[in-house]
Design an enzyme around this catalytic site. Structure first.
Site, PDB file in Angstrom:
ATOM      1  N   GLN A 104     -83.214  21.930 -49.595  1.00 49.10           N
ATOM      2  CA  GLN A 104     -82.625  22.353 -49.010  1.00 49.10           C
ATOM      3  C   GLN A 104     -80.903  21.185 -48.842  1.00 49.10           C
ATOM      4  O   GLN A 104     -81.037  20.158 -48.067  1.00 49.10           O
ATOM      5  CB  GLN A 104     -82.271  22.281 -46.858  1.00 49.10           C
ATOM      6  CG  GLN A 104     -80.576  24.183 -46.508  1.00 49.10           C
ATOM      7  CD  GLN A 104     -81.078  24.038 -45.365  1.00 49.10           C
ATOM      8  OE1 GLN A 104     -80.990  22.908 -44.775  1.00 49.10           O
ATOM      9  NE2 GLN A 104     -81.669  25.423 -44.857  1.00 49.10           N
ATOM     10  N   TYR A 197     -70.714  26.499 -41.073  1.00 52.49           N
ATOM     11  CA  TYR A 197     -70.326  24.545 -41.753  1.00 52.49           C
ATOM     12  C   TYR A 197     -69.344  25.427 -42.963  1.00 52.49           C
ATOM     13  O   TYR A 197     -68.720  26.653 -42.958  1.00 52.49           O
ATOM     14  CB  TYR A 197     -72.335  25.349 -42.274  1.00 52.49           C
ATOM     15  CG  TYR A 197     -73.143  24.195 -41.540  1.00 52.49           C
ATOM     16  CD1 TYR A 197     -72.979  23.148 -40.649  1.00 52.49           C
ATOM     17  CD2 TYR A 197     -74.360  25.405 -40.582  1.00 52.49           C
ATOM     18  CE1 TYR A 197     -74.354  22.491 -40.002  1.00 52.49           C
ATOM     19  CE2 TYR A 197     -74.439  25.252 -40.771  1.00 52.49           C
ATOM     20  CZ  TYR A 197     -75.089  23.920 -39.530  1.00 52.49           C
ATOM     21  OH  TYR A 197     -75.841  23.072 -38.028  1.00 52.49           O
TER      22      TYR A 197
END
Length: 380
Positions: A104, A197
């Site tokens: 990720q 985010y």
């Protein structure tokens, strides 16, 4: 085994990557393979944990999230080549378990970066801010789509990211993904159009107030994430799996105001209607195209001349009028004084001057993104 559990042990595919069962370990703090908030390195303790999970019949394993730009020491993840060599040596042992590994990758936190009292002191004291910059550049770490308050602190506001910084991140995703692929990693996951985010902040109208190609319309707000997907596909090939962590709904009332379960509220972020449109838009970013990074592979004068002719547009329409380079060269006032040849040479000399995205196909050319224009040009 109970019959209702049997589907968990059936194989499935992400692209051409077959995963042996439906058991997935998602990214968690403390399980990083390449370090977290420290000097990047191949983390043997993280690898030991990940391997143990794989040995216990997990089909897909995602280690802890890796920032392509590490907040500590300002490290770009693709620059530490030694750790990819170490990762490549370890991957055969991991693959013996039959599991697959996706790493990720994140663009970071923007206005959601957690600010401590120590960081507030570093930021508000100008001398300390300069001294701290080599190991913690808070101005860069907290940069967001538009000037906005930090989620946790009133003392460390977020400034607006420049287009050049956005392009730097897009390139970093591609370079990092290629190193991971070459090391034997099976795919990457983009973190995250979710939970506020940085990439998510670009998609949200109440945070993103930009007026350039990364703000305003639906397509522009999702452009950062889409261009990351396309860059990874360009560098790693269309068959390299790319997943994207995504929140269907924001459940947000505004800055620093989350909604509670069962509460009646007006969604300030992404609602279900936008989400259904966004999922298809993000998924389609992986379609088969020849993608060219016009900053790294700048078009020639001859190519530009042909494109202008094919498009039927004036040459001035090919200039990125919202970019810093355009403004630094004062082209708003100077452009009309330059000859066609001088303008073409300017564009060919610096890809940052070219308006993006630029779609070129047999049916025509689109400069900048307009959804209907793209549909018309890309339809059969």
């Amino acid at each position: 085994m109970k019959q209702q559990l049997e589907p968990l042990f059936t194989p499935w595919k992400i692209g051409n990557c077959e995963i042996k069962n439906r058991i997935v370990l998602t990214s968690m703090g403390g399980t990083n393979l390449l370090g977290w908030m420290e000097v990047n390195h191949f983390d043997k303790d993280g690898a030991k944990f990940i391997l143990e999970v794989a040995k216990n019949n997990c089909g897909l394993v995602l280690p802890g999230c890796q920032p392509v730009y590490n907040p500590m020491y300002g490290q770009w993840l693709y620059k530490k080549k030694k750790m990819y060599e170490d990762l490549a040596k370890w991957m055969p042992e991991f693959h013996k378990t039959g599991a697959k590994l996706f790493v990720q990758l994140t663009a970071g936190f923007g206005r959601s970066f957690t600010i401590s009292e120590m960081m507030e002191t570093l930021y508000t004291n100008k001398a300390l801010r300069v001294l701290a910059k080599p190991f913690m550049d808070l101005d860069k770490i907290t940069a967001a789509p538009s000037p906005s308050p930090n989620r946790w602190s009133d003392k460390v506001p977020s400034r607006e990211m420049t287009v050049e910084e956005i392009q730097e991140f897009i390139t970093a995703f591609g370079k990092t993904a290629k190193l991971l692929k070459d090391a034997g990693v099976d795919g990457v996951e983009i973190h995250a159009v979710h939970e506020g985010y940085l990439l998510d902040q670009f998609t949200l109208k109440y945070v993103n107030k930009r007026t350039d190609e990364y703000g305003g319309s639906f397509e522009n707000r999702y452009r950062f994430a889409v261009e990351i997907v396309k860059e990874i596909k360009r560098v790693c090939g269309k068959d390299f799996p790319v997943s994207l962590r995504y929140s269907v709904e924001s459940k947000t009332k505004g800055f620093r105001e989350g909604a509670l379960p069962g509460e009646e509220y007006v969604e300030a972020g992404r609602d279900m209607a936008e989400s259904e449109k966004a999922v298809k838009y993000l998924q389609d970013a992986g379609m088969e195209l020849e993608i060219r990074h016009i900053v790294e592979e700048t078009p020639t004068v001859e190519e530009l001349r042909a494109w202008v002719k094919q498009s039927g547009l004036e040459l001035k329409n090919f200039f990125n009028t919202s970019g810093n380079v355009y403004k630094e060269l004062k082209l708003k006032d100077r452009l009309k004084e330059l000859s066609e040849e001088e303008q073409l040479n300017l564009l060919a000399g610096n890809g940052m001057l070219i308006k993006r995205p630029l779609l070129i196909c047999e049916k025509g050319i689109a400069v900048g993104f307009k959804e209907e224009k793209y549909k018309n040009l890309c339809s059969e």
